[in-house]
Motif scaffolding. Structure first.
Motif, PDB file in Angstrom:
ATOM      1  N   TYR A  16      -7.167  -3.671  -0.338  1.00  0.00           N
ATOM      2  CA  TYR A  16      -6.097  -4.167   1.377  1.00  0.00           C
ATOM      3  C   TYR A  16      -6.753  -5.399   1.643  1.00  0.00           C
ATOM      4  CZ  TYR A  16      -3.078  -0.637   0.325  1.00  0.00           C
ATOM      5  OH  TYR A  16      -2.287   0.070  -0.753  1.00  0.00           O
ATOM      6  N   HIS A  40      -5.078  -5.126  -6.254  1.00  0.00           N
ATOM      7  CA  HIS A  40      -5.199  -4.082  -5.131  1.00  0.00           C
ATOM      8  C   HIS A  40      -6.271  -3.637  -3.859  1.00  0.00           C
ATOM      9  CE1 HIS A  40      -9.726  -2.987  -6.125  1.00  0.00           C
ATOM     10  NE2 HIS A  40      -9.261  -3.080  -7.299  1.00  0.00           N
ATOM     11  N   ARG A  54      -7.578   1.640  -1.000  1.00  0.00           N
ATOM     12  CA  ARG A  54      -6.971   0.914  -2.391  1.00  0.00           C
ATOM     13  C   ARG A  54      -6.410   1.234  -2.935  1.00  0.00           C
ATOM     14  NH1 ARG A  54      -9.031   0.455  -8.616  1.00  0.00           N
ATOM     15  NH2 ARG A  54      -6.875   0.552  -8.480  1.00  0.00           N
ATOM     16  N   ARG A  55      -5.162  -0.155  -3.501  1.00  0.00           N
ATOM     17  CA  ARG A  55      -3.680   0.263  -4.060  1.00  0.00           C
ATOM     18  C   ARG A  55      -4.123   1.314  -4.676  1.00  0.00           C
ATOM     19  NH1 ARG A  55       1.080  -1.854  -2.851  1.00  0.00           N
ATOM     20  NH2 ARG A  55       0.458  -3.066  -1.978  1.00  0.00           N
ATOM     21  N   TYR A  56      -3.382   2.350  -5.572  1.00  0.00           N
ATOM     22  CA  TYR A  56      -3.803   2.921  -6.720  1.00  0.00           C
ATOM     23  C   TYR A  56      -2.652   2.749  -7.932  1.00  0.00           C
ATOM     24  CZ  TYR A  56      -8.235   4.900  -4.464  1.00  0.00           C
ATOM     25  OH  TYR A  56      -8.981   5.749  -4.138  1.00  0.00           O
ATOM     26  N   GLY A  57      -1.023   3.211  -7.244  1.00  0.00           N
ATOM     27  CA  GLY A  57      -0.086   3.447  -8.157  1.00  0.00           C
ATOM     28  C   GLY A  57       0.164   4.660  -9.069  1.00  0.00           C
ATOM     29  N   GLY A  91       1.556   2.559  -3.347  1.00  0.00           N
ATOM     30  CA  GLY A  91      -0.700   2.591  -2.750  1.00  0.00           C
ATOM     31  C   GLY A  91      -1.072   3.099  -2.642  1.00  0.00           C
ATOM     32  N   SER A 127       4.155  -0.738  -7.098  1.00  0.00           N
ATOM     33  CA  SER A 127       4.642  -1.046  -5.433  1.00  0.00           C
ATOM     34  C   SER A 127       3.904  -0.029  -4.494  1.00  0.00           C
ATOM     35  CB  SER A 127       5.888  -0.556  -5.625  1.00  0.00           C
ATOM     36  OG  SER A 127       6.295   0.223  -6.432  1.00  0.00           O
ATOM     37  N   ASP A 149       0.368  -5.006 -11.283  1.00  0.00           N
ATOM     38  CA  ASP A 149       0.159  -4.382 -10.090  1.00  0.00           C
ATOM     39  C   ASP A 149       1.554  -3.433  -9.649  1.00  0.00           C
ATOM     40  OD1 ASP A 149       0.409  -5.175  -7.521  1.00  0.00           O
ATOM     41  OD2 ASP A 149       1.105  -6.244  -7.085  1.00  0.00           O
ATOM     42  N   CYS A 164       4.427   4.576   0.184  1.00  0.00           N
ATOM     43  CA  CYS A 164       5.029   3.224   0.176  1.00  0.00           C
ATOM     44  C   CYS A 164       5.487   2.767  -0.742  1.00  0.00           C
ATOM     45  CB  CYS A 164       3.442   1.700   0.838  1.00  0.00           C
ATOM     46  SG  CYS A 164       2.178   1.508  -0.684  1.00  0.00           S
ATOM     47  N   ASP A 168       7.662   0.362   2.739  1.00  0.00           N
ATOM     48  CA  ASP A 168       7.084  -0.063   3.081  1.00  0.00           C
ATOM     49  C   ASP A 168       7.647  -0.706   4.768  1.00  0.00           C
ATOM     50  OD1 ASP A 168       4.807  -1.095   1.280  1.00  0.00           O
ATOM     51  OD2 ASP A 168       6.145  -3.104   0.711  1.00  0.00           O
TER      52      ASP A 168
END
Length: 399
Positions: free
Chosen positions: A160, A158, A173-176, A227, A225, A223, A232, A242
């Motif tokens: 970057y 998560h 950060r990547r949250y989802g 972010g 996709s 994980d 994205c 992306d």
């Protein structure tokens, strides 16, 4: 009874459950809020009533919802007090909210702070909670976060590769997203396979106007996709997916666009709509592609290719794959997209039975070919039931 609310920028979806969640008593959608041609669809049992009228704002939408629920002709309650708790969907909880919570002043303050992360979504979610509190004073409200399910994504997945202080000090950060859907579908898939979710590695493909691909291992998200923002990952109905961030600098510095114009491109003018030049609806894009529209065919090809890549990446990240699961509007309804995606994944042990693929929506969730090493499933999502479940559990714990 338990009422669930999903409040968007121009729509209000609601569902009313019996107190034990065994029965959906009524459901509805109020659409085109603040636009011309507003309408409401209210369903009870097998009957649906459509009411056509302009709906000025969210307050008017909630008023219309209550008119429908209380109507002597199509209603199902006689007084608001019959609703004992209300559950709400919120898109973004940041790092503040890692699970569903009962609403209080502190929660509302935290929700408003998270609006900077999801400016198209959270303000609408907040408006829905405020209207529910106005109409049902004293009734507990619970908020369920799309981001909560993805709090288990490990740091190496998560974070970057930006200056670390940006990540730690500013929540970058990547949250989802679509975590509520993913949580429901992953458990439903395990139930269909008759295997404990703790023993399964799955890729969940939530394919709608918004698209999320999730790697779920042992029942936990590892994980996802989407972010930091909500455009994205995969190309979506109107969102870009992306692309090289250098394009943003080029659009601003070389083409003279404002950041507001670039934001509108990323969120509202890209994806299927941007590539096809026709529509953000996959059904319309596929129909036009079949009729020879080359831009629509390109949009389909890009979507399918990016989805195959994501599935392959997550299979590698989990060191194997037990099940591929399709859900949401495109995932549940487009046999053509499922066929195109799976036809390029034989290297992973994925193969589908074309006859089963065609009837997947008719109670045949397993569309795997007989010799497939990996199960392929079509599982209708039910975010509302997850919201209602969390709402019931939290209010019972408080009682």
């Amino acid at each position: 009874m338990i009422l669930t609310i999903n409040c968007g920028s121009s729509s209000l979806k609601y569902q009313l459950y019996s107190a034990d969640l065994a029965e959906v008593i009524a459901s509805g959608i109020i659409a085109k809020i603040g636009e011309a041609g507003g309408y409401a669809d209210h369903k009870v049992d097998d009957g649906k009533t459509r009411i056509v009228r302009d709906i000025a704002d969210h307050q008017a939408a909630f008023t219309l919802m209550m008119e429908n629920l209380l109507s002597p002709d199509i209603g199902v309650i006689t007084e608001p007090a019959q609703i004992i708790a209300i559950g709400h969907r919120a898109v973004h909880g940041g790092s503040t909210f890692v699970e569903s919570v009962i609403v209080d002043d502190q929660v509302m303050e935290g929700l408003r702070a998270c609006s900077t992360f999801a400016p198209l979504h959270n303000p609408c979610n907040i408006a829905g909670i405020e209207e529910a509190m106005r109409l049902f004073p004293g009734t507990p409200n619970v908020v369920v976060f799309d981001t909560a399910f993805h709090q288990t994504v490990p740091q190496h997945a998560h974070v970057y590769a930006l200056p670390y202080e940006l990540c730690t000090d500013h929540g970058i950060r990547r949250y989802g997203f679509h975590g509520t859907s993913c949580r429901y579908v992953s458990q439903a898939a395990a139930d269909i396979l008759g295997r404990p979710i703790e023993a399964l590695s799955m890729v969940i493909c939530h394919l709608g106007n918004g698209v999320t691909i999730d790697a779920v291992k042992g029942g936990q998200s590892v994980d996802t996709s989407i972010g930091f923002g909500t455009f994205c990952g995969m190309p979506m109905g109107t969102r870009a997916g992306d692309f090289d961030p250098a394009i943003i600098f080029h659009l601003v510095k070389t083409l003279g666009m404002s950041l507001d114009e670039v934001e509108a491109i990323c969120y509202k003018k890209s994806g299927l709509l941007g590539l096809s030049g026709l529509s953000n609806d996959m059904r319309e894009v596929c129909e036009a592609a079949a009729a020879g529209n080359k831009r629509c065919q390109l949009a389909v090809d890009v979507f399918v290719y990016q989805l195959r890549k994501q599935i392959g990446a997550y299979a590698a990240a989990m060191n194997g794959l037990d099940a591929l699961v399709f859900t949401a509007g495109i995932g549940e309804n487009s046999a053509e997209i499922r066929k195109l995606v799976c036809s390029g994944l034989g290297v992973l042990g994925i193969a589908i039975d074309e006859d089963l693929n065609q009837i997947a929506r008719n109670g045949h969730p397993d569309i795997s070919a007989a010799d497939a090493r990996v199960a392929t499933l079509v599982v209708p999502t039910d975010e509302e039931r997850m919201i209602a479940t969390d709402t019931l559990q939290l209010t019972m714990q408080r009682a």
